[in-house]
Design a protein around this motif. Structure first.
Motif, PDB file in Angstrom:
ATOM      1  N   ALA A  37       0.880  -1.174   0.000  1.00 32.66           N
ATOM      2  CA  ALA A  37       0.000   0.000   0.000  1.00 32.66           C
ATOM      3  C   ALA A  37       0.913   1.219   0.000  1.00 32.66           C
ATOM      4  N   LEU A  38       0.670   2.155  -0.908  1.00 32.55           N
ATOM      5  CA  LEU A  38       1.618   3.248  -1.103  1.00 32.55           C
ATOM      6  C   LEU A  38       0.881   4.555  -1.369  1.00 32.55           C
ATOM      7  N   ARG A  39       1.423   5.621  -0.833  1.00 35.82           N
ATOM      8  CA  ARG A  39       0.888   6.964  -1.082  1.00 35.82           C
ATOM      9  C   ARG A  39       2.048   7.912  -1.314  1.00 35.82           C
ATOM     10  N   LEU A  40       1.988   8.666  -2.401  1.00 38.83           N
ATOM     11  CA  LEU A  40       3.016   9.680  -2.659  1.00 38.83           C
ATOM     12  C   LEU A  40       2.868  10.831  -1.678  1.00 38.83           C
ATOM     13  N   ARG A  41       3.995  11.450  -1.338  1.00 39.80           N
ATOM     14  CA  ARG A  41       4.025  12.578  -0.420  1.00 39.80           C
ATOM     15  C   ARG A  41       4.367  13.861  -1.195  1.00 39.80           C
ATOM     16  N   GLY A  42       4.171  14.977  -0.527  1.00 44.84           N
ATOM     17  CA  GLY A  42       4.498  16.267  -1.132  1.00 44.84           C
ATOM     18  C   GLY A  42       5.912  16.720  -0.847  1.00 44.84           C
ATOM     19  N   ASP A  43       6.687  15.886  -0.134  1.00 39.13           N
ATOM     20  CA  ASP A  43       8.081  16.217   0.153  1.00 39.13           C
ATOM     21  C   ASP A  43       8.951  15.042  -0.270  1.00 39.13           C
ATOM     22  N   SER A  44      10.197  15.011   0.171  1.00 39.21           N
ATOM     23  CA  SER A  44      11.118  13.950  -0.255  1.00 39.21           C
ATOM     24  C   SER A  44      11.302  12.857   0.796  1.00 39.21           C
ATOM     25  N   THR A  45      10.486  12.866   1.836  1.00 41.60           N
ATOM     26  CA  THR A  45      10.598  11.863   2.888  1.00 41.60           C
ATOM     27  C   THR A  45       9.996  10.529   2.445  1.00 41.60           C
ATOM     28  N   ILE A  46      10.715   9.458   2.700  1.00 45.22           N
ATOM     29  CA  ILE A  46      10.208   8.107   2.467  1.00 45.22           C
ATOM     30  C   ILE A  46      10.050   7.420   3.821  1.00 45.22           C
ATOM     31  N   ARG A  47       8.852   6.924   4.086  1.00 46.90           N
ATOM     32  CA  ARG A  47       8.582   6.193   5.331  1.00 46.90           C
ATOM     33  C   ARG A  47       8.109   4.791   4.967  1.00 46.90           C
ATOM     34  N   LEU A  48       8.774   3.792   5.553  1.00 43.71           N
ATOM     35  CA  LEU A  48       8.523   2.397   5.213  1.00 43.71           C
ATOM     36  C   LEU A  48       8.211   1.592   6.466  1.00 43.71           C
ATOM     37  N   LEU A  49       7.218   0.716   6.352  1.00 41.04           N
ATOM     38  CA  LEU A  49       6.881  -0.175   7.457  1.00 41.04           C
ATOM     39  C   LEU A  49       6.374  -1.485   6.862  1.00 41.04           C
ATOM     40  N   SER A  50       6.684  -2.593   7.524  1.00 39.44           N
ATOM     41  CA  SER A  50       6.189  -3.890   7.076  1.00 39.44           C
ATOM     42  C   SER A  50       5.347  -4.524   8.171  1.00 39.44           C
ATOM     43  N   THR A  51       4.535  -5.500   7.765  1.00 36.72           N
ATOM     44  CA  THR A  51       3.700  -6.215   8.725  1.00 36.72           C
ATOM     45  C   THR A  51       4.420  -7.414   9.318  1.00 36.72           C
ATOM     46  N   PHE A  52       5.661  -7.657   8.907  1.00 38.97           N
ATOM     47  CA  PHE A  52       6.389  -8.836   9.363  1.00 38.97           C
ATOM     48  C   PHE A  52       7.765  -8.433   9.873  1.00 38.97           C
ATOM     49  N   GLY A  53       8.398  -9.335  10.579  1.00 38.81           N
ATOM     50  CA  GLY A  53       9.753  -9.069  11.072  1.00 38.81           C
ATOM     51  C   GLY A  53       9.745  -8.122  12.257  1.00 38.81           C
ATOM     52  N   ASP A  54      10.931  -7.823  12.747  1.00 37.77           N
ATOM     53  CA  ASP A  54      11.052  -6.978  13.932  1.00 37.77           C
ATOM     54  C   ASP A  54      11.694  -5.627  13.620  1.00 37.77           C
ATOM     55  N   GLN A  55      11.812  -5.313  12.327  1.00 42.34           N
ATOM     56  CA  GLN A  55      12.375  -4.018  11.948  1.00 42.34           C
ATOM     57  C   GLN A  55      11.286  -2.958  12.030  1.00 42.34           C
ATOM     58  N   GLY A  56      11.517  -1.926  12.824  1.00 45.37           N
ATOM     59  CA  GLY A  56      10.535  -0.867  12.980  1.00 45.37           C
ATOM     60  C   GLY A  56      10.480   0.029  11.770  1.00 45.37           C
TER      61      GLY A  56
END
Length: 390
Positions: free
Chosen positions: A62-81
């Motif tokens: 699921a993805l939404r473009l932003r109005g700035d250059s920030t990329i924020r990533l999250l997954s539903t699996f694993g322990d990486q925040g």
């Protein structure tokens, strides 16, 4: 629940979780499948032939473009925040974990001259990790499909194949070819993808095992592997050395009839690596011919020969894979081989449906008797390639 209904439910659930996480609805949900390689291992980066198919296990983003250059990533699996990066400041090799795959895609698109804005992304996947089913490429293909649509880049499937390969090679650091992305982006239900890796020409070849009373079992040995490790890179280096000594652009240009001459020119290890590639290319062509003229019940011998070649000439198998293959064959499979880059991962076993349970039971018992971790065993069928699902 049928396949379409299940995909719709998964898309709705991921979109709802995205909105809960990021505070707004996504621009859409895209999915890309993992793949099983029916035959043709390590031939892709030698400009040869491969025969994978997209499977009914997928990465969803699921993805939404932003109005700035920030990329924020999250997954539903694993322990990486949550992972945060700046689209204008992506550096190869600086990112670890699953986040390097979507960030690598953004980086490759930028290197291609496209303006990639920041975006929020939530990833979910049921492609088993580390099983040789190309979970990483499924992520990349889902992300590039989404960004291609949302940015209006107008990339063809062939473009996206090359860009995800560039992301893998230069950003992730894995010297992979184009097979995995091609299967994920260009697959079709009920079809295997006969790919010429020299020019990306694709022909779809029917692989309808169920109609022939067969199932394709995947045996995940739970032995983890990494394409970025030294084993994969050293095999590729051996292939490049062999091509150089033999005076050809790539090992694709060497035939089975040339092997006697090659033996006299190459050291024993390099010759064995070359022999695997040359004979594997030949086996792919034989398999395609058999599927078209006779059907899947007639390809078992080529699967068996492929495994022997990978075990003995390319030396990329392991005890768990060898046990899975030998046990499946003894229990009733008509052909079996390891699949994927090797050094772990999965084996496949083409099995009459009436023998499926006895093959499953025999492999589980054999692993227990050997003291190995219990394998995960499941069936796969050829599925559609990457696309928007919501």
């Amino acid at each position: 629940m049928n396949t379409t209904a299940r995909a719709d439910a998964q898309a709705r659930d991921l979109a709802a979780r995205f909105e809960e996480t990021f505070g707004a609805a996504p621009d859409g949900v895209w999915a890309a499948p993992g793949r099983v390689n029916l035959i043709g291992e390590h031939t892709d980066y030698n400009e040869g032939f491969v025969l994978p198919f997209a499977i009914d296990k997928r990465a969803r983003t699921a993805l939404r473009l932003r109005g700035d250059s920030t990329i924020r990533l999250l997954s539903t699996f694993g322990d990486q925040g949550p992972v945060q990066a700046d689209a204008a400041d992506l550096v190869p090799g600086a990112v670890k974990g699953w986040a390097k795959y979507p960030l690598g895609v953004a980086w490759a698109l930028q290197r291609h001259g496209l303006d990639v804005p920041g975006f929020d992304l939530l990833l979910d996947s049921d492609v088993p990790l580390g099983a040789g089913l190309s979970s990483s490429h499924a992520i990349e293909c889902a992300v590039i499909t989404a960004l291609n649509e949302l940015t209006g880049a107008g990339l063809s499937a062939e473009d996206m194949v090359r860009l995800t390969q560039h992301a893998e090679n230069a950003f992730v650091g894995a010297p992979t070819g184009i097979m995995d992305q091609s299967a994920s982006l260009r697959g079709a239900a009920g079809q295997a993808v006969f790919l010429d890796c020299r020019d990306q020409a694709v022909q779809l070849v029917p692989f309808e095992a169920q109609e022939s009373g067969l199932v394709l079992l995947v045996i995940d040995t739970k032995v983890s592997h990494s394409h970025a490790d030294g084993g994969y890179a050293s095999r590729r280096a051996s292939c490049e050395l062999g091509a150089d000594v033999l005076g050809v652009k790539a090992l694709r240009d060497v035939t089975v009839a040339d092997l006697d001459e090659a033996r006299a020119l190459l050291d024993p290890v390099t010759f064995r690596r070359v022999r695997h590639i040359v004979t594997e290319n030949h086996r792919v062509l034989l398999t395609v011919d058999a599927l078209r003229s006779q059907g899947p019940a007639h390809i078992g011998q080529f699967l068996d020969a492929s495994h022997v070649s990978m075990r003995d000439d390319f030396e990329i198998s392991c005890p768990e894979l060898d046990l899975a293959v030998a046990t499946a064959r003894a229990a009733g499979a008509i052909g079996a081989r390891m699949t994927g880059g090797g050094f772990g991962g999965s084996a496949i076993a083409l099995t009459p449906a009436r023998h499926e349970q006895q093959v499953r039971d025999a492999v589980v018992r054999a692993f227990a008797d050997a003291g190995f971790t219990a394998p995960d065993i499941f069936t796969v069928t050829p599925a559609a390639g990457a696309g928007r699902i919501s």
